[in-house]
Design an enzyme around this catalytic site. Structure first.
Site, mmCIF file in Angstrom:
data_model
loop_
_atom_site.group_PDB
_atom_site.id
_atom_site.type_symbol
_atom_site.label_atom_id
_atom_site.label_comp_id
_atom_site.label_asym_id
_atom_site.label_seq_id
_atom_site.Cartn_x
_atom_site.Cartn_y
_atom_site.Cartn_z
ATOM 1 N N GLU A 27 16.401 6.360 8.593
ATOM 2 C CA GLU A 27 17.230 6.770 9.726
ATOM 3 C C GLU A 27 18.228 7.787 9.221
ATOM 4 O O GLU A 27 18.719 7.670 8.083
ATOM 5 C CB GLU A 27 17.978 5.558 10.301
ATOM 6 N N CYS A 218 19.354 2.824 15.461
ATOM 7 C CA CYS A 218 20.085 3.183 16.680
ATOM 8 C C CYS A 218 19.804 4.621 17.108
ATOM 9 O O CYS A 218 19.863 4.951 18.286
ATOM 10 C CB CYS A 218 21.582 3.015 16.455
ATOM 11 N N ASN A 341 14.469 -0.532 19.825
ATOM 12 C CA ASN A 341 15.165 -0.927 18.596
ATOM 13 C C ASN A 341 16.353 -1.789 18.951
ATOM 14 O O ASN A 341 17.294 -1.289 19.588
ATOM 15 C CB ASN A 341 15.662 0.310 17.835
ATOM 16 N N GLU A 342 16.308 -3.043 18.584
ATOM 17 C CA GLU A 342 17.455 -3.943 18.764
ATOM 18 C C GLU A 342 17.962 -3.956 20.202
ATOM 19 O O GLU A 342 19.137 -4.204 20.444
ATOM 20 C CB GLU A 342 18.613 -3.550 17.840
HETATM 21 O O1 AHR Z 1 20.548 0.291 9.611
HETATM 22 C C1 AHR Z 1 21.667 0.657 10.318
HETATM 23 C C2 AHR Z 1 21.629 0.188 11.759
HETATM 24 O O2 AHR Z 1 21.591 -1.192 11.815
HETATM 25 C C3 AHR Z 1 20.437 0.607 12.565
HETATM 26 O O3 AHR Z 1 20.574 1.869 13.098
HETATM 27 C C4 AHR Z 1 20.388 -0.403 13.656
HETATM 28 O O4 AHR Z 1 19.080 -0.619 14.120
HETATM 29 C C5 AHR Z 1 21.001 -1.623 13.028
HETATM 30 O O5 AHR Z 1 21.964 -2.164 13.835
#
Ligand code: AHR
Length: 765
Positions: A27, A218, A341-342
């Site tokens: 990321e 994120c 994602n989450e």
């Molecule tokens: O790894 C950092 C963040 O942690 C990521 O963007 C998110 O998916 C998680 O909350």
């Protein structure tokens, strides 16, 4: 038996090691793409930084202007609407770019300068040079600038010496030019400018990843719909790509876009695991998880389908042709696609996820879709996410766990309890909260557990992967780096050791002499309060029936002790009133410093949840929550009551029972062993992993299911105490290669304290 352990390796369990198990989570966080893996040496070469990236940033961030002439930012006639700003420079003037902590050049190597420019007025040539702090030119070239319209210019700057400096573009007296899309990249062996910084690429290669997840995290769903990562806007000529604020507080140039991510996977010999938003932006967006409007979802679903065609379609298909025109006629062989994602598991999420997944299943039944079950390995979204995954029979779900070493050791057998008939698991983001050896070995112990349950866990990736020193938002990370140096952590070597040697068939393992360690309640200590980023008045305090005088806490987080307390049985009541700042109050109950204690935070970092943490060895875990709560107003009085009764923890705020749970006192698996066999060059061989996260050295007698003599190569990661190692530093331990041998299927290994050993044991044929 003393410190001896006996490891009996038995028959195949019938479960194969998941072939793609160990991979990478990439990321753009911690300034790790622009300024990191992206080999670009110029910072803000497009003049596209804005206030929205970070307060105070603008089109000239990263640049300095010197000379009697002028530089103005313009937007009337851009190279492309997506690259809206450029500069007009009236000579004599020099535009100097600071790069990323300087612009580095290598002696004898060429660096490709490219830019868009046109001569507005006058005559003369541009001079570009990388100039070291003392004024020495490390590399230089001249450029003629044609008239009218944007011209795409290139020049190669050959390094006269190794060094770091700044890129200075001098416009002579009498010449007026407009400039944009300024780039300087090292040139690779094939004569083309590099996409990826070689030392970081090497560090990733050395992890032998099976897959790479991108672009987040994120970042994939973004803060607001306009910030969502949309793949089509990241391909094609650099100046046509949409640039965006990064959710982590800086700028995304998207010079490394979807095509480059696929190419990165090729470089690493890994399969791609792109994650697209599930049609909903991040729930941490101000205003919550905004969904793509229903009437736009058909287009969005098509965009996701087009991504698969872009990756896999033949060169004469619609999006396959685009890929071919961008220089990659061969398909990438995409096998996995993450959706979401989450995400908070809301109706908006469910509806949109279903539309996307249904369309993918219909069009690409061979693709494995990875769903999402919230940000934590327990709690509301995890439960709702799993219920939804079961209902839809999702192929794989993405679980995340940023937890303490204690949690990882307690949960080594987590996946043994999972149903074999439901969705499989991608343990997509995890880290044991610090860069200490203690955390790395806790991750290793859990990884043995994941591997052992390969019929449930199919993929796993530590997160985050990379962090630039001075640009880090999140710790711990796997690899830190600065402009010149790469600093792998202890966790890095754990990942490396697991991926480097993999068996194919899991074996029964019986370990004698490795009892799990009991976990106790926090020991007697004190009741304390603190607040970081806010000041509080604490009044009407009653601790175990005794009234105490008022105290105040300051925004610097200084801890104020209220009195002695035994967390096995205690009651604390107080009224908390925030007098300044925007953060919450922390109430701590139990040991001090590195001793275990319970902490209540009202509200937690989200500003709209409460959470109870337990600290062990100075590292905190979410024990209960975060649970949704209203936000706190400054001046408002909160009555808090905390009751500890054995393992039971109860917390009331203004009379509402917000937390009522039992502390997790399951023992910790500190010595953990895994084994798998594989076909070696000279017959069957065994890959044995031994984690020893204790203070004691052990002697391990390994009994293989053979009566043959055995030779072995053992890689040992050891030599530092549990609390050595820190974020932004290189690992205090490095792998050491040793040899081992034995007769009649028995090999004796020395297992140091706080170590990971990976042995490849080969019986003679
Ligand atoms: O790894 C950092 C963040 O942690 C990521 O963007 C998110 O998916 C998680 O909350």
């Amino acid at each position: 038996m003393g410190n001896d352990i006996r490891i009996e390796i038995g028959a195949p369990t019938g479960v194969e090691v998941a072939p793609d198990l160990w991979g990478l989570f990439f990321e753009d966080i911690n300034t790790c793409l622009d300024g990191g893996l992206n080999a670009e040496l110029v910072r803000n070469g497009d003049f596209e930084f804005t206030e929205l990236d970070r307060p105070g940033w603008n089109a000239l961030t990263g640049w300095e202007v010197d000379g009697e002439g002028s530089v103005v930012v313009r937007a009337e006639d851009p190279v492309h609407p997506n690259n809206a700003r450029y500069v007009r420079a009236v000579g004599p003037v020099t535009l100097t770019n600071e790069g990323w902590d300087g612009v580095g050049v290598r002696a004898g190597e060429a660096h490709r300068l490219s830019l868009a420019a046109w001569r507005v007025f006058g005559a003369g040539r541009l001079r570009a040079a990388v100039v070291a702090p003392g004024g020495k030119e490390l590399a230089a070239a001249h450029l003629d600038v044609p008239e009218r319209g944007w011209n795409w210019l290139e020049a190669d700057l050959r390094g006269a010496a190794d060094g770091r400096g700044r890129l200075a573009i001098a416009v002579p007296n009498g010449l007026t030019v407009e400039l944009d899309v300024i780039s300087l990249r090292p040139i690779g062996g094939d004569g083309a400018p590099l996409d990826f910084r070689p030392d970081l690429l090497e560090a990733l290669k050395d992890l032998s990843p099976s897959f790479v997840r991108f672009p987040g995290g994120c970042l994939a769903h973004g803060l607001g719909l306009a910030n969502m990562y949309r793949w089509k806007r990241t391909i094609g000529p650099r100046h046509e790509r949409e640039q965006l604020p990064n959710v982590w507080g800086y700028h995304q140039s998207r010079q490394i876009g979807y095509l480059e991510f696929f190419v990165l996977c090729e470089h690493l010999g890994a399969t791609a695991l792109p994650v697209v938003a599930a049609g909903v932006c991040c729930q941490n967006t101000r205003g919550g998880p905004v969904p793509i409007p229903a009437e736009e979802m058909a287009d969005y679903v098509q965009e996701v389908l087009d991504l698969v065609e872009f990756a896999n379609g033949p060169a004469d298909s619609g999006w396959g042709r685009v890929r071919a025109e961008l220089g990659h006629p061969e398909p990438f062989g995409l096998r996995y696609l993450g959706v979401g994602n989450e995400d908070a598991i809301t109706d908006d999420f469910r509806e949109r996820y279903a539309q996307i997944e249904d369309a993918l299943r219909a069009a690409y039944p061979e693709l494995t879709v990875v769903g999402t079950v919230g940000p934590a390995p327990q709690g509301i979204d995890w439960e709702a996410g799993w219920a939804y995954a079961r209902e839809r029979a999702v192929d794989i779900v993405d679980e995340h766990a940023y937890r303490t070493p204690r949690w990882f050791h307690q949960n080594v057998d987590r996946y043994a309890a999972y149903s074999r008939d439901e969705s499989k698991v991608y343990f997509g983001e995890y880290a044991a909260r610090t860069n200490r050896v203690r955390s790395a070995l806790a991750e290793a112990a859990f990884m043995v557990g994941m591997e052992r349950n390969s019929d449930v866990v199919k993929l796993a990736s530590y997160a985050p992967l990379l962090a630039r020193l001075g640009g880090t938002q999140w710790n711990p990370d796997l690899i830190y780096f600065d402009a010149e140096t790469v600093l792998p952590t202890a966790s890095y070597y754990v990942q490396q050791l697991f991926a480097a040697e993999r068996g194919t068939d899991l074996r029964e393992v019986r370990v004698v002499g490795a009892e799990p360690l009991p976990v106790s309640l926090p020991r007697a200590g004190t009741a304390r309060v603190s607040s970081e980023g806010a000041a509080f008045e604490l009044t009407d305090i009653v601790l175990d029936g005794a009234p105490l005088g008022p105290v105040t806490t300051r925004a610097d987080g200084e801890v104020v002790t209220l009195g002695a307390l035994d967390p096995a049985s205690a009651v604390l009541e107080l009224t908390a009133t925030r007098t300044a700042g925007a953060k919450g109050v922390s109430v701590q109950l139990g040991g001090e410093g590195v001793e275990s204690y319970i902490e209540l935070v009202v509200p937690n970092w989200t500003g709209k949840e409460t959470v109870v943490n337990r600290y062990d060895d100075g590292i905190s875990n979410d024990d209960d929550g975060g649970y949704p709560w209203r936000s706190l107003r400054t001046g408002e009085r909160l009555r808090i009551r905390a009751e500890l009764d054995g393992a039971r923890v109860r917390i009331w705020v203004d009379g509402d029972l917000l937390h009522d749970y039992e502390q997790d006192l399951r023992p910790e698996h500190r010595i953990v062993v895994g084994a798998a066999s594989r076909a070696g060059k000279a017959g069957e061989e065994y890959v044995v992993r031994i984690v020893n996260a204790t203070d004691e050295a052990r002697t391990a007698t390994v009994l293989l299911p053979t009566s043959a003599d055995v030779v072995g190569a053992v890689t040992v990661l050891a030599g530092a105490g549990p609390d050595e190692g820190a974020s932004a530093e290189a690992s205090p331990v490095r792998p050491e290669a040793l040899e081992a041998s034995g007769a009649a299927g028995v090999v004796v290994l020395d297992v140091p304290p706080w170590s990971l050993s990976v042995a490849v044991l080969t019986p003679s044929t």
